[in-house]
Design a protein around this motif. Structure first.
Motif, short mmCIF file in Angstrom:
data_model
loop_
_atom_site.label_atom_id
_atom_site.label_comp_id
_atom_site.label_asym_id
_atom_site.label_seq_id
_atom_site.Cartn_x
_atom_site.Cartn_y
_atom_site.Cartn_z
N MET A 1 -20.42 24.18 -26.94
CA MET A 1 -20.74 25.48 -25.92
C MET A 1 -20.80 26.51 -26.57
N ARG A 2 -21.77 27.40 -26.27
CA ARG A 2 -22.15 28.57 -26.99
C ARG A 2 -22.06 29.80 -25.77
N THR A 3 -21.57 30.98 -26.48
CA THR A 3 -21.66 32.33 -25.36
C THR A 3 -22.88 33.17 -26.15
N ALA A 4 -23.47 33.95 -25.16
CA ALA A 4 -24.13 34.85 -25.50
C ALA A 4 -23.83 36.23 -24.89
N GLN A 5 -23.71 37.39 -25.76
CA GLN A 5 -23.29 38.58 -25.25
C GLN A 5 -24.78 39.42 -25.05
N LEU A 6 -25.11 39.90 -23.92
CA LEU A 6 -26.38 40.39 -23.44
C LEU A 6 -26.27 41.97 -23.25
N THR A 7 -26.98 42.65 -24.16
CA THR A 7 -27.12 44.06 -23.65
C THR A 7 -28.24 44.08 -22.76
N ILE A 8 -27.91 44.84 -21.66
CA ILE A 8 -29.45 45.05 -20.71
C ILE A 8 -29.70 46.46 -20.21
N GLY A 9 -30.79 46.67 -20.41
CA GLY A 9 -31.50 47.88 -19.77
C GLY A 9 -31.76 48.17 -18.56
N GLY A 10 -31.99 49.00 -17.78
CA GLY A 10 -32.53 49.24 -16.41
C GLY A 10 -31.68 49.02 -15.35
N MET A 11 -30.39 48.56 -15.58
CA MET A 11 -29.24 48.25 -14.57
C MET A 11 -29.09 49.63 -13.78
N PRO A 28 -31.50 26.39 -16.20
CA PRO A 28 -30.95 25.29 -16.56
C PRO A 28 -30.04 25.34 -18.09
N GLY A 29 -29.09 24.96 -18.15
CA GLY A 29 -28.17 24.84 -19.36
C GLY A 29 -27.26 26.22 -19.21
N ILE A 30 -27.17 27.16 -18.33
CA ILE A 30 -26.20 28.04 -18.34
C ILE A 30 -24.97 27.37 -17.40
N VAL A 31 -23.77 27.57 -17.88
CA VAL A 31 -22.72 27.16 -17.38
C VAL A 31 -21.85 28.19 -16.58
N MET A 37 -22.30 46.30 -15.26
CA MET A 37 -23.63 47.08 -15.44
C MET A 37 -23.78 47.29 -17.09
N GLY A 38 -24.94 46.92 -17.31
CA GLY A 38 -25.43 47.01 -18.78
C GLY A 38 -25.12 46.01 -19.59
N ARG A 39 -24.69 44.85 -19.20
CA ARG A 39 -24.12 43.80 -20.07
C ARG A 39 -24.04 42.60 -19.28
N ALA A 40 -23.91 41.52 -20.01
CA ALA A 40 -23.77 40.13 -19.57
C ALA A 40 -23.20 39.12 -20.49
N THR A 41 -22.19 38.26 -20.16
CA THR A 41 -21.55 37.29 -20.89
C THR A 41 -22.16 36.03 -20.46
N VAL A 42 -22.93 35.24 -21.18
CA VAL A 42 -23.55 33.91 -20.46
C VAL A 42 -22.87 32.73 -21.47
N GLU A 43 -22.27 31.62 -20.76
CA GLU A 43 -22.03 30.66 -21.56
C GLU A 43 -23.06 29.47 -21.27
N HIS A 44 -23.45 28.82 -22.16
CA HIS A 44 -24.43 27.73 -22.12
C HIS A 44 -24.08 26.57 -23.08
N ASP A 45 -24.83 25.57 -22.64
CA ASP A 45 -24.68 24.34 -23.34
C ASP A 45 -25.54 24.18 -24.87
N GLY A 46 -26.17 25.17 -25.24
CA GLY A 46 -26.91 25.36 -26.30
C GLY A 46 -28.35 25.02 -26.37
N THR A 47 -29.16 24.89 -25.16
CA THR A 47 -30.27 24.73 -24.90
C THR A 47 -31.20 25.79 -24.48
N LEU A 64 -34.02 43.03 -21.31
CA LEU A 64 -33.17 42.58 -22.21
C LEU A 64 -33.00 43.21 -23.57
N VAL A 65 -32.17 44.02 -23.96
CA VAL A 65 -32.05 44.96 -25.08
C VAL A 65 -31.61 44.12 -26.52
N ALA A 66 -30.72 43.53 -26.24
CA ALA A 66 -30.03 42.82 -27.32
C ALA A 66 -29.19 41.56 -26.97
N VAL A 67 -29.26 40.60 -27.81
CA VAL A 67 -28.53 39.26 -27.84
C VAL A 67 -27.50 39.09 -28.86
#
Length: 76
Positions: A1-11, A28-31, A37-47, A64-67
């Motif tokens: 399992m992987r976690t991606a921390q996203l920084t998001i612009g335009g929200m 597909p693959g996001i669990v 506002m401005g960010r998201a945490t996404v857990e996914h299966d690695g694909t 998407l500003v940064a991952v």
């Protein structure tokens, strides 16, 4: 399992949170996804690739500003 921390612009409005969460549901693959506002945490299966995340973010009308990827070891 992987976690991606996203920084998001335009929200700029609260409805962008729901739009982004809905867009992640179609990838597909996001669990699991937590969107604020401005960010998201996404857990996914690695694909899931950065391009797939960027496409989902763009679909919601944001950018998407940064991952930052984290890989968690499975618990036994």
């Amino acid at each position: 399992m992987r976690t991606a921390q996203l920084t998001i612009g335009g929200m700029t409005a609260v409805h962008a949170v729901r739009a982004l969460w809905t867009a992640f549901a179609g990838v597909p693959g996001i669990v699991r996804a937590e969107v604020e506002m401005g960010r998201a945490t996404v857990e996914h299966d690695g694909t899931v690739t950065e391009a797939m995340l960027a496409e989902a973010v763009a679909l919601a009308g944001c950018a998407l500003v940064a991952v930052r990827e984290e890989r968690r070891l499975p618990t036994l």
